[in-house]
Design a protein around this motif. Sequence first.
Motif, PDB file in Angstrom:
ATOM      1  N   LYS A 157       0.442  78.339  28.985  1.00  0.00           N
ATOM      2  CA  LYS A 157       1.880  78.134  28.902  1.00  0.00           C
ATOM      3  C   LYS A 157       2.264  77.770  27.471  1.00  0.00           C
ATOM      4  CE  LYS A 157       5.646  75.277  30.698  1.00  0.00           C
ATOM      5  NZ  LYS A 157       6.003  74.134  31.581  1.00  0.00           N
ATOM      6  N   GLN A 158       3.257  78.470  26.935  1.00  0.00           N
ATOM      7  CA  GLN A 158       3.681  78.229  25.557  1.00  0.00           C
ATOM      8  C   GLN A 158       4.681  77.065  25.500  1.00  0.00           C
ATOM      9  OE1 GLN A 158       2.197  80.249  22.988  1.00  0.00           O
ATOM     10  NE2 GLN A 158       0.978  80.451  24.848  1.00  0.00           N
ATOM     11  N   ILE A 159       4.504  76.212  24.481  1.00  0.00           N
ATOM     12  CA  ILE A 159       5.360  75.012  24.378  1.00  0.00           C
ATOM     13  C   ILE A 159       6.213  75.044  23.111  1.00  0.00           C
ATOM     14  CG2 ILE A 159       3.802  73.567  25.734  1.00  0.00           C
ATOM     15  CD1 ILE A 159       2.760  72.459  23.058  1.00  0.00           C
ATOM     16  N   GLU A 160       6.254  76.167  22.447  1.00  0.00           N
ATOM     17  CA  GLU A 160       7.061  76.265  21.229  1.00  0.00           C
ATOM     18  C   GLU A 160       8.524  75.973  21.548  1.00  0.00           C
ATOM     19  OE1 GLU A 160       8.211  79.513  17.745  1.00  0.00           O
ATOM     20  OE2 GLU A 160       6.822  80.039  19.346  1.00  0.00           O
ATOM     21  N   GLY A 161       9.119  75.093  20.750  1.00  0.00           N
ATOM     22  CA  GLY A 161      10.512  74.740  20.954  1.00  0.00           C
ATOM     23  C   GLY A 161      10.733  73.653  21.988  1.00  0.00           C
ATOM     24  N   ASN A 162       9.651  73.059  22.523  1.00  0.00           N
ATOM     25  CA  ASN A 162       9.777  71.978  23.510  1.00  0.00           C
ATOM     26  C   ASN A 162      10.364  70.744  22.810  1.00  0.00           C
ATOM     27  OD1 ASN A 162       9.000  69.564  25.093  1.00  0.00           O
ATOM     28  ND2 ASN A 162       8.000  71.079  26.406  1.00  0.00           N
ATOM     29  N   ARG A 163      11.595  70.404  23.215  1.00  0.00           N
ATOM     30  CA  ARG A 163      12.307  69.333  22.524  1.00  0.00           C
ATOM     31  C   ARG A 163      11.596  67.994  22.628  1.00  0.00           C
ATOM     32  NH1 ARG A 163      18.289  68.194  24.496  1.00  0.00           N
ATOM     33  NH2 ARG A 163      17.097  67.454  26.302  1.00  0.00           N
ATOM     34  N   ASN A 164      11.111  67.660  23.810  1.00  0.00           N
ATOM     35  CA  ASN A 164      10.452  66.365  24.001  1.00  0.00           C
ATOM     36  C   ASN A 164       9.203  66.217  23.129  1.00  0.00           C
ATOM     37  OD1 ASN A 164      12.370  65.597  25.889  1.00  0.00           O
ATOM     38  ND2 ASN A 164      11.203  66.415  27.613  1.00  0.00           N
ATOM     39  N   LEU A 165       8.403  67.303  23.090  1.00  0.00           N
ATOM     40  CA  LEU A 165       7.207  67.244  22.260  1.00  0.00           C
ATOM     41  C   LEU A 165       7.550  67.189  20.770  1.00  0.00           C
ATOM     42  CD1 LEU A 165       4.768  69.733  24.046  1.00  0.00           C
ATOM     43  CD2 LEU A 165       4.580  67.239  23.890  1.00  0.00           C
ATOM     44  N   GLU A 166       8.575  67.937  20.354  1.00  0.00           N
ATOM     45  CA  GLU A 166       8.992  67.926  18.954  1.00  0.00           C
ATOM     46  C   GLU A 166       9.422  66.515  18.538  1.00  0.00           C
ATOM     47  OE1 GLU A 166       8.831  70.206  16.768  1.00  0.00           O
ATOM     48  OE2 GLU A 166       8.640  72.115  17.811  1.00  0.00           O
TER      49      GLU A 166
END
Length: 355
Positions: free
Chosen positions: A80-89
Amino acid sequence: MLKKWRLISLFTILTLVLAGCGEPFLSTLKPAGEVADQQYFLMILSTLIMVVVVIVVSFIFIFVIVKYRRSRLGEDHMPKQIEGNRNLEILWTVIPIILLLVLVVPVVAQTFSQADTKPMDKKNRDPEKTLVVNVRANLYWWEFEYPDYGVVTSQELVVPTDERVYFKLKASDVKHSFWVPSAGGKMDTNTDNDNKFFLTFDSKKAEQAGEYFYGKCAELCGPSHALMDFKVKALSKAEFKQWMKNMENEKAKPKTDLAVEGEKVFKEKNCLSCHATDSKDQRAEAARTAPNLATFGERSKIAGVKDFNDENLRAWLKDPESIKPGNKMTGTYPALNDKELDALTEYLKGLKTQD
């Protein structure tokens, strides 16, 4: 190949063993005063932060490798791709900021605290409450002047314990760096400006250290840079007062016929043109071109590096270049015969503030 690995292993073990050798208070990891304690705390804090970061990153790295390994999920699996995940950023932006703040706040606070040298700039300061020492670095020796007492000495710095000692640093030739590892970080000595800072010396640590703490030049300055050492004697307040009283009243006189002959040699060879034998040296700073010898007979080292004994003193007087390459004493006086060496050795040993 096996032999090479044996040699590498041997040298690795040898390096680790030798890393533990040396004098007990020649390390920043054995703090012996207020400044050193603060700097040691910052070293530990920054190391802990780095260790925590390395552990967390290593854990995540290993976790990802194990969980998403190809042999487990197959050739065509796409995690699963997480690019752009606000919480992780937000998470991996906020955490570094917090870690930096944890480190930056005490660093900035202690930097400003340790830079406070206002007490030494007061015109009518009390030397018993605010001791100032003018340090002048030379190739390859150190001069210590106590301006409020009018006392000058060399090679061995004497300070009271459990109080701040303020230093004004300057170099007379090239850049050097004043460093007492167990008392605090190094400070450069420059030819065109004065640097100021303070150190403290803990009385309990001074007792553990023995006769003195070690000081070094921490800036590459020439062929004898590694030999540009000095010693720091940390005395109780009462002992320091007595030492200063002895220095103020110092009037060393030859006590034997051989020492009298040595004094004549000292004058005839024009040693007085560079060296003073009076702790109340009134010459201008620029005229002090060699170490003050008023307390020479009380020093623990010859030329700052050799044990104090007749053999080493004679060797230094006969051929200073062989002990400290590049020193300014080399070639400045005629060769001495054995009789003159004996007399001069006897005279210099008698230069003391007290019997």
